[in-house]
Design an enzyme around this catalytic site. Sequence first.
Site, mmCIF file in Angstrom:
data_model
loop_
_atom_site.group_PDB
_atom_site.id
_atom_site.type_symbol
_atom_site.label_atom_id
_atom_site.label_comp_id
_atom_site.label_asym_id
_atom_site.label_seq_id
_atom_site.Cartn_x
_atom_site.Cartn_y
_atom_site.Cartn_z
ATOM 1 N N HIS A 1 -19.915 -11.073 28.150
ATOM 2 C CA HIS A 1 -18.694 -11.703 27.729
ATOM 3 C C HIS A 1 -18.553 -12.823 28.314
ATOM 4 C CE1 HIS A 1 -14.289 -11.863 27.866
ATOM 5 N NE2 HIS A 1 -14.268 -11.229 26.735
ATOM 6 N N ASP B 1 -19.967 -5.621 35.195
ATOM 7 C CA ASP B 1 -18.378 -5.888 34.356
ATOM 8 C C ASP B 1 -18.155 -4.408 33.804
ATOM 9 O OD1 ASP B 1 -16.795 -6.365 32.398
ATOM 10 O OD2 ASP B 1 -17.811 -7.919 31.486
ATOM 11 N N GLN C 1 -15.379 -2.792 29.630
ATOM 12 C CA GLN C 1 -15.732 -1.841 28.655
ATOM 13 C C GLN C 1 -16.225 -0.511 28.641
ATOM 14 O OE1 GLN C 1 -14.776 -2.646 25.565
ATOM 15 N NE2 GLN C 1 -14.306 -5.013 25.753
ATOM 16 N N LYS D 1 -7.498 -2.160 29.349
ATOM 17 C CA LYS D 1 -8.703 -1.534 28.465
ATOM 18 C C LYS D 1 -8.754 -0.039 28.896
ATOM 19 C CE LYS D 1 -11.170 -5.920 27.873
ATOM 20 N NZ LYS D 1 -10.749 -6.265 26.687
ATOM 21 N N CYS E 1 -15.880 -12.964 22.082
ATOM 22 C CA CYS E 1 -15.936 -13.766 23.300
ATOM 23 C C CYS E 1 -17.378 -13.704 23.947
ATOM 24 C CB CYS E 1 -15.184 -13.272 24.392
ATOM 25 S SG CYS E 1 -13.324 -13.575 24.007
#
Lengths: 398, 121
Positions: free
Chosen positions: A112, A189, A192, A215, A353
Amino acid sequence: MNREDFPMLKKDLIYFDNGATTLKPKPVIDAMVDYYSNYSANAHRGDYDISLKVDTAYEQVREKVRNFIHCKSKDEIIFTKGATESLNMVVFGYMKYRLKKGDEVLLTKAEHASNVLPWQELEKEIGIQIRYIPLNEDHTLTLENVKKIITPKTKVISIAHITNVVGDIRPLEEIGQLCQENNILLVVDGAQSVAHLPMDVEKYHIDFLAFSGHKMLGPTGVGVLYGKYELLENMKPLQFGGGMNSFFESDGTLEYKGIPTRFEAGTPPIAEVIGLGAAIEYLQGIGMERIHQYEVELKKYAIQELEKIPNITIYNKHSTGGIVAFNIDDVFSQDAALYLNHYHICVRAGNHCAKILKDELKIKNTCRISFYLYNTKEEIDRLVQVLKQSKDIFKIVL
Amino acid sequence: MDPNLRREIILEHYQNPKNRGLVQEDGYLRENTYNDSCIDNLDIMMKIEDDVIKDIRFDGEACAISTSATSIMIETLLGKTVDEAKEIIHNYENMIEEKDYQKEILGELIVYNETYKQPNR
């Protein structure tokens, strides 16, 4: 599962854009309303009862996050405004002072923007070298490919746990092991992933982990940066002001507060942190492994059914995360998304993104379905039914 | 306008756009129009001689509305002077933004006179 807890699901809506943000269950909304209605005061500031109540509630969430990602100490948890800010903190608060010209940072082209652009900025500022770990033909990342590309100059690997378009789950435990053996810092990261499967920063040898509250059923405006305590000791705050200093003098003397408070200057997003705490409690009540298994099942079912439609191309059939990237043949992804919107099905169209992923996928834009615990097979059936009639698409979108 | 006719015109220009494909020739002005909210990404090149638009070419990726509108706009502008072209574009923008506009000079572009009803476009 648990659909009755989500007020948004009372609308005539099929929400398949959970990679962008998730819906909020009643307990999260209630926790925030409770703060604003019953003990709305600042944190760490007052000597009255409700102020103490705020402090306690706020700090309890730190412990909840610790328990959720399995780190050693709650002092390793910093509240930020989201994964983007967390990653920027790592790059400009830590890496900027620890890395030097020529040091290699490994990323992938499936990352991303928030895990690419800060590094590219740092590359311009101090001359680190970004290298992209090659992906397999199915756009996934393997340990073998990481092994092949690391050199003695490799100092950092910064990757998503689950990517936001391909939806593959990276083999973090093995990569973490490799990083440890080679003195490489592992930045993850988790935007997600932490909402979708169990996270264990100790087991995966993660040095820094970034994720967002919204999220994972929580509110917008709050996120987390986890960092190993000994690394946080050497991280510089990026924001200066109230709440982060122990004392300061007119001559410029400044002493920081302890970790993690020194990284949370200004009034924090108190209601949001409290909402995040409620979200974690809610998720743990269901069980992260159970959520993961359910999404795997949904994804399998979706692929199985979508494959029956001749004019649909799927780009990530084999990844295990609950994401399906597809196009209707000869239809621009935005037209496809508008068509689905006509039937109250929310999907995202575009590059999501991940703007350098086009080098890998050989295609710039896709429609993305991203599942969560409240999605159902019946919703997938409806999507498939609508896509089957898509020869009428221009009657709908024009 | 009859919705079926409108759809037919738009679809024809989307599926078989006119003047699509760039050329490697001198004497053209070139512009990329990239819209980061709706991901349309079009390259446009234009040849102007003696204040008259002699040629326009385009290529790229965009949705049905954007691609067809580019095709129709190019056809409308070809052969016009720069001032006439500006006037057409100004009126077209007014139409899209629900302001007053002169219908007569827009020609086939009036198929987009209801596009404003789809604000997420």
